[in-house]
Design a protein around this motif. Structure first.
Motif, PDB file in Angstrom:
ATOM      1  N   MET A   1     -59.369   7.619 -39.059  1.00 49.56           N
ATOM      2  CA  MET A   1     -58.676   7.696 -37.776  1.00 49.56           C
ATOM      3  C   MET A   1     -57.348   6.967 -37.787  1.00 49.56           C
ATOM      4  SD  MET A   1     -61.885   7.203 -35.141  1.00 49.56           S
ATOM      5  CE  MET A   1     -60.862   7.311 -33.687  1.00 49.56           C
ATOM      6  N   GLY A   2     -57.172   6.047 -38.735  1.00 51.06           N
ATOM      7  CA  GLY A   2     -55.905   5.341 -38.846  1.00 51.06           C
ATOM      8  C   GLY A   2     -55.883   4.022 -38.118  1.00 51.06           C
ATOM      9  N   LEU A   3     -54.872   3.232 -38.426  1.00 45.71           N
ATOM     10  CA  LEU A   3     -54.694   1.922 -37.811  1.00 45.71           C
ATOM     11  C   LEU A   3     -53.939   2.049 -36.500  1.00 45.71           C
ATOM     12  CD1 LEU A   3     -53.578  -0.132 -40.953  1.00 45.71           C
ATOM     13  CD2 LEU A   3     -55.894   0.128 -40.046  1.00 45.71           C
ATOM     14  N   ALA A   4     -54.163   1.074 -35.617  1.00 48.86           N
ATOM     15  CA  ALA A   4     -53.425   1.018 -34.357  1.00 48.86           C
ATOM     16  C   ALA A   4     -52.995  -0.409 -34.113  1.00 48.86           C
ATOM     17  CB  ALA A   4     -54.276   1.528 -33.197  1.00 48.86           C
ATOM     18  N   ILE A   5     -51.927  -0.554 -33.354  1.00 50.22           N
ATOM     19  CA  ILE A   5     -51.461  -1.884 -32.961  1.00 50.22           C
ATOM     20  C   ILE A   5     -51.854  -2.110 -31.507  1.00 50.22           C
ATOM     21  CG2 ILE A   5     -49.410  -3.268 -32.422  1.00 50.22           C
ATOM     22  CD1 ILE A   5     -48.075  -2.099 -34.883  1.00 50.22           C
ATOM     23  N   GLY A   6     -52.424  -3.268 -31.253  1.00 50.92           N
ATOM     24  CA  GLY A   6     -52.730  -3.679 -29.888  1.00 50.92           C
ATOM     25  C   GLY A   6     -51.819  -4.809 -29.473  1.00 50.92           C
ATOM     26  N   VAL A   7     -51.325  -4.743 -28.246  1.00 50.02           N
ATOM     27  CA  VAL A   7     -50.454  -5.790 -27.698  1.00 50.02           C
ATOM     28  C   VAL A   7     -51.064  -6.259 -26.388  1.00 50.02           C
ATOM     29  CG1 VAL A   7     -48.128  -6.399 -26.947  1.00 50.02           C
ATOM     30  CG2 VAL A   7     -48.442  -4.645 -28.706  1.00 50.02           C
ATOM     31  N   ASP A   8     -51.306  -7.544 -26.284  1.00 56.75           N
ATOM     32  CA  ASP A   8     -51.897  -8.126 -25.076  1.00 56.75           C
ATOM     33  C   ASP A   8     -50.840  -9.009 -24.418  1.00 56.75           C
ATOM     34  OD1 ASP A   8     -53.604  -9.017 -23.109  1.00 56.75           O
ATOM     35  OD2 ASP A   8     -54.667 -10.440 -24.394  1.00 56.75           O
ATOM     36  N   ILE A   9     -50.397  -8.612 -23.221  1.00 51.75           N
ATOM     37  CA  ILE A   9     -49.336  -9.341 -22.526  1.00 51.75           C
ATOM     38  C   ILE A   9     -49.947 -10.170 -21.408  1.00 51.75           C
ATOM     39  CG2 ILE A   9     -47.149  -9.152 -21.290  1.00 51.75           C
ATOM     40  CD1 ILE A   9     -46.900  -6.336 -22.530  1.00 51.75           C
ATOM     41  N   GLY A  10     -49.973 -11.467 -21.576  1.00 56.07           N
ATOM     42  CA  GLY A  10     -50.535 -12.357 -20.580  1.00 56.07           C
ATOM     43  C   GLY A  10     -49.463 -13.138 -19.853  1.00 56.07           C
ATOM     44  N   GLY A  11     -49.923 -14.102 -19.061  1.00 54.26           N
ATOM     45  CA  GLY A  11     -48.981 -14.895 -18.292  1.00 54.26           C
ATOM     46  C   GLY A  11     -48.153 -15.842 -19.132  1.00 54.26           C
ATOM     47  N   ILE A  18     -52.584  -5.651 -35.776  1.00 60.66           N
ATOM     48  CA  ILE A  18     -52.978  -4.368 -36.356  1.00 60.66           C
ATOM     49  C   ILE A  18     -54.499  -4.357 -36.414  1.00 60.66           C
ATOM     50  CG2 ILE A  18     -52.901  -2.907 -38.402  1.00 60.66           C
ATOM     51  CD1 ILE A  18     -50.199  -4.070 -39.086  1.00 60.66           C
ATOM     52  N   VAL A  19     -55.108  -3.328 -35.828  1.00 60.37           N
ATOM     53  CA  VAL A  19     -56.562  -3.265 -35.684  1.00 60.37           C
ATOM     54  C   VAL A  19     -57.089  -2.015 -36.369  1.00 60.37           C
ATOM     55  CG1 VAL A  19     -58.472  -3.264 -34.033  1.00 60.37           C
ATOM     56  CG2 VAL A  19     -56.334  -4.434 -33.461  1.00 60.37           C
ATOM     57  N   ASP A  20     -58.157  -2.178 -37.168  1.00 63.42           N
ATOM     58  CA  ASP A  20     -58.744  -1.008 -37.813  1.00 63.42           C
ATOM     59  C   ASP A  20     -59.850  -0.401 -36.948  1.00 63.42           C
ATOM     60  OD1 ASP A  20     -61.071  -2.498 -38.182  1.00 63.42           O
ATOM     61  OD2 ASP A  20     -60.766  -2.805 -40.340  1.00 63.42           O
ATOM     62  N   GLU A  21     -60.510   0.623 -37.464  1.00 67.26           N
ATOM     63  CA  GLU A  21     -61.492   1.381 -36.686  1.00 67.26           C
ATOM     64  C   GLU A  21     -62.729   0.572 -36.334  1.00 67.26           C
ATOM     65  OE1 GLU A  21     -60.078   2.165 -39.508  1.00 67.26           O
ATOM     66  OE2 GLU A  21     -59.496   4.274 -39.624  1.00 67.26           O
ATOM     67  N   SER A  22     -62.994  -0.510 -37.057  1.00 65.66           N
ATOM     68  CA  SER A  22     -64.173  -1.344 -36.775  1.00 65.66           C
ATOM     69  C   SER A  22     -63.863  -2.480 -35.812  1.00 65.66           C
ATOM     70  CB  SER A  22     -64.722  -1.919 -38.086  1.00 65.66           C
ATOM     71  OG  SER A  22     -63.805  -2.851 -38.647  1.00 65.66           O
ATOM     72  N   LEU A  54     -45.108  -6.301 -37.052  1.00 59.56           N
ATOM     73  CA  LEU A  54     -46.363  -5.814 -37.625  1.00 59.56           C
ATOM     74  C   LEU A  54     -46.166  -4.529 -38.420  1.00 59.56           C
ATOM     75  CD1 LEU A  54     -48.709  -6.473 -34.573  1.00 59.56           C
ATOM     76  CD2 LEU A  54     -48.734  -7.685 -36.756  1.00 59.56           C
ATOM     77  N   MET A  55     -45.352  -3.617 -37.895  1.00 64.91           N
ATOM     78  CA  MET A  55     -45.147  -2.348 -38.585  1.00 64.91           C
ATOM     79  C   MET A  55     -44.430  -2.526 -39.910  1.00 64.91           C
ATOM     80  SD  MET A  55     -44.341   0.379 -35.512  1.00 64.91           S
ATOM     81  CE  MET A  55     -44.290   1.729 -36.694  1.00 64.91           C
ATOM     82  N   ASP A  56     -43.542  -3.517 -39.974  1.00 64.20           N
ATOM     83  CA  ASP A  56     -42.800  -3.754 -41.215  1.00 64.20           C
ATOM     84  C   ASP A  56     -43.723  -4.110 -42.379  1.00 64.20           C
ATOM     85  OD1 ASP A  56     -40.414  -3.197 -40.044  1.00 64.20           O
ATOM     86  OD2 ASP A  56     -39.829  -5.284 -39.714  1.00 64.20           O
ATOM     87  N   GLY A  57     -44.858  -4.718 -42.066  1.00 59.79           N
ATOM     88  CA  GLY A  57     -45.760  -5.127 -43.141  1.00 59.79           C
ATOM     89  C   GLY A  57     -47.004  -4.280 -43.261  1.00 59.79           C
ATOM     90  N   ALA A  58     -47.103  -3.188 -42.507  1.00 59.31           N
ATOM     91  CA  ALA A  58     -48.302  -2.359 -42.540  1.00 59.31           C
ATOM     92  C   ALA A  58     -48.367  -1.548 -43.835  1.00 59.31           C
ATOM     93  CB  ALA A  58     -48.317  -1.416 -41.338  1.00 59.31           C
ATOM     94  N   ASP A  59     -49.569  -1.471 -44.433  1.00 55.41           N
ATOM     95  CA  ASP A  59     -49.720  -0.717 -45.677  1.00 55.41           C
ATOM     96  C   ASP A  59     -50.356   0.649 -45.445  1.00 55.41           C
ATOM     97  OD1 ASP A  59     -52.262  -1.494 -45.019  1.00 55.41           O
ATOM     98  OD2 ASP A  59     -52.652  -2.615 -46.867  1.00 55.41           O
ATOM     99  N   ARG A  60     -50.645   0.971 -44.170  1.00 57.32           N
ATOM    100  CA  ARG A  60     -51.149   2.291 -43.799  1.00 57.32           C
ATOM    101  C   ARG A  60     -50.430   2.746 -42.541  1.00 57.32           C
ATOM    102  NH1 ARG A  60     -57.367   1.285 -43.061  1.00 57.32           N
ATOM    103  NH2 ARG A  60     -57.228   3.344 -42.046  1.00 57.32           N
ATOM    104  N   GLU A  61     -50.543   4.027 -42.249  1.00 61.47           N
ATOM    105  CA  GLU A  61     -49.867   4.568 -41.078  1.00 61.47           C
ATOM    106  C   GLU A  61     -50.411   3.962 -39.784  1.00 61.47           C
ATOM    107  OE1 GLU A  61     -49.146   8.843 -38.762  1.00 61.47           O
ATOM    108  OE2 GLU A  61     -50.578   8.687 -40.428  1.00 61.47           O
ATOM    109  N   ILE A  62     -49.513   3.623 -38.878  1.00 63.33           N
ATOM    110  CA  ILE A  62     -49.874   3.177 -37.540  1.00 63.33           C
ATOM    111  C   ILE A  62     -49.852   4.406 -36.640  1.00 63.33           C
ATOM    112  CG2 ILE A  62     -49.311   1.688 -35.601  1.00 63.33           C
ATOM    113  CD1 ILE A  62     -50.130   0.140 -38.103  1.00 63.33           C
TER     114      ILE A  62
END
Length: 321
Positions: A1-11, A18-22, A54-62
């Motif tokens: 399914m590929g990697l995804a980036i999660g961004v959590d914006i708090g106060g 970078i988060v994998d499928e697990s 994060l994308m600059d250092g990713a070794d798989r597609e985001i």
């Protein structure tokens, strides 16, 4: 399914990974949240910065970028209607970021994202009807109904922190008085601790010495640390927050009847010093107590990373099905 980036914006912080499928975070990035008085573009720049790092250092597609925002997210999953702790007002965030980020963008409330993560990878596994309460600068909430995130007609369900629990109570940043987050949050904990230190109360001697008499140096993590070391007053302060937490959850149980409440956010680091008083207050206030099943109340398993894990996973699902 590929990697995804999660961004959590708090106060106070923008956390990304970078988060994998697990649900495993492979790389992390972090920046301070810009002050609410600054132009929204500064917040956008901050998001672009951590995602780019994060994308600059990713070794798989985001394949996607998920953003969990502390605020009201419209039903289009693209617009921040209102963010009490930031400068966003009807901000078309997905449009603003689209050309600057690259992969498809998915936006949701940060507590919705945390709820999704805890249900899929954490403390609420196996529960189709669950509620997430995140205690940080304020209170966030997420609702899972029938295994799906419930967002309401206009996309902004789950803003439990702004339920009124004390008519005419403390003024909230949202503009109203007596909101739940004014009594059960990190801000509430710090406000009460600073009040005792400012008054030079003999009950707060340990806290007073820790900050050398300067109330502005008091933080929620410090109060928790002192409580975990056995200080009675700090324990009482956390128990008071826990009591208000339990009262609010009893109200939510009357309305939604979930099988489990998952308590996350920075304040949940206090563990049972917070959760057990919440359970006790919940049992005292629960409608029909003694004649109905009780929802479990547990601490989140994924900690402060639940929001970014959930945002990433929701984003991945939005593009891969």
């Amino acid at each position: 399914m590929g990697l995804a980036i999660g961004v959590d914006i708090g106060g106070t912080k923008v956390a990304a990974g970078i988060v994998d499928e697990s649900g495993t975070i492979l790389r992390r990035a972090r920046a301070d949240t810009p002050d609410r008085s600054v132009h929204p573009k500064v917040v956008e720049d901050t998001i672009v910065g951590v995602v780019g790092e994060l994308m600059d250092g990713a070794d798989r597609e985001i394949v996607a970028v998920g953003i969990g925002a502390a605020g009201f997210v419209a039903a289009d999953r693209a617009t921040i209607v209102f963010a009490p702790h930031l400068s966003w007002r009807n901000e078309p965030l997905r449009e603003r970021l689209g050309d600057r980020v690259g992969p498809p963008i998915f936006i949701d409330n940060d507590a919705n994202a945390a709820m999704w993560a805890e249900n899929k990878f954490g403390a609420a596994r196996g529960e189709a009807d669950a509620m997430m309460i995140t205690l940080g600068t304020g209170i966030g909430g997420g609702v899972l109904m029938g295994g799906e995130v419930f967002r309401g007609r206009f996309g902004i369900a789950g803003e439990f922190g702004h339920m009124q629990v004390v008519p005419g109570g403390h003024r909230c940043e949202c503009g109203n008085r007596g909101c739940w987050e004014q009594y059960a949050s990190g801000n509430a904990l710090v406000r009460e601790a600073r009040g005792l230190v400012s008054a030079n109360s003999p009950l707060a001697r340990d806290l007073y010495e820790r900050v050398q008499g300067d109330p502005s140096r008091l933080t929620g993590p410090l109060v928790t640390e002192v409580a975990q070391a056995g200080d009675r007053t700090a324990v009482e302060l956390l128990a008071e927050v826990g009591t208000w937490l339990g009262i609010g959850m009893a109200n939510l149980a009357a309305a939604f009847d979930p099988g489990i409440f998952v308590v996350g956010g920075g304040v949940s680091a206090a563990g049972e010093l917070l959760i057990e008083p919440a359970r006790q207050a919940f049992r005292r206030q629960l409608t029909g107590r003694g004649f109905r099943p009780e929802a479990r109340i547990v601490r989140a398993e994924l900690g402060n990373e639940a929001g970014l894990i959930g945002a990433a996973d929701l984003a991945r699902q939005s593009v891969t099905g």
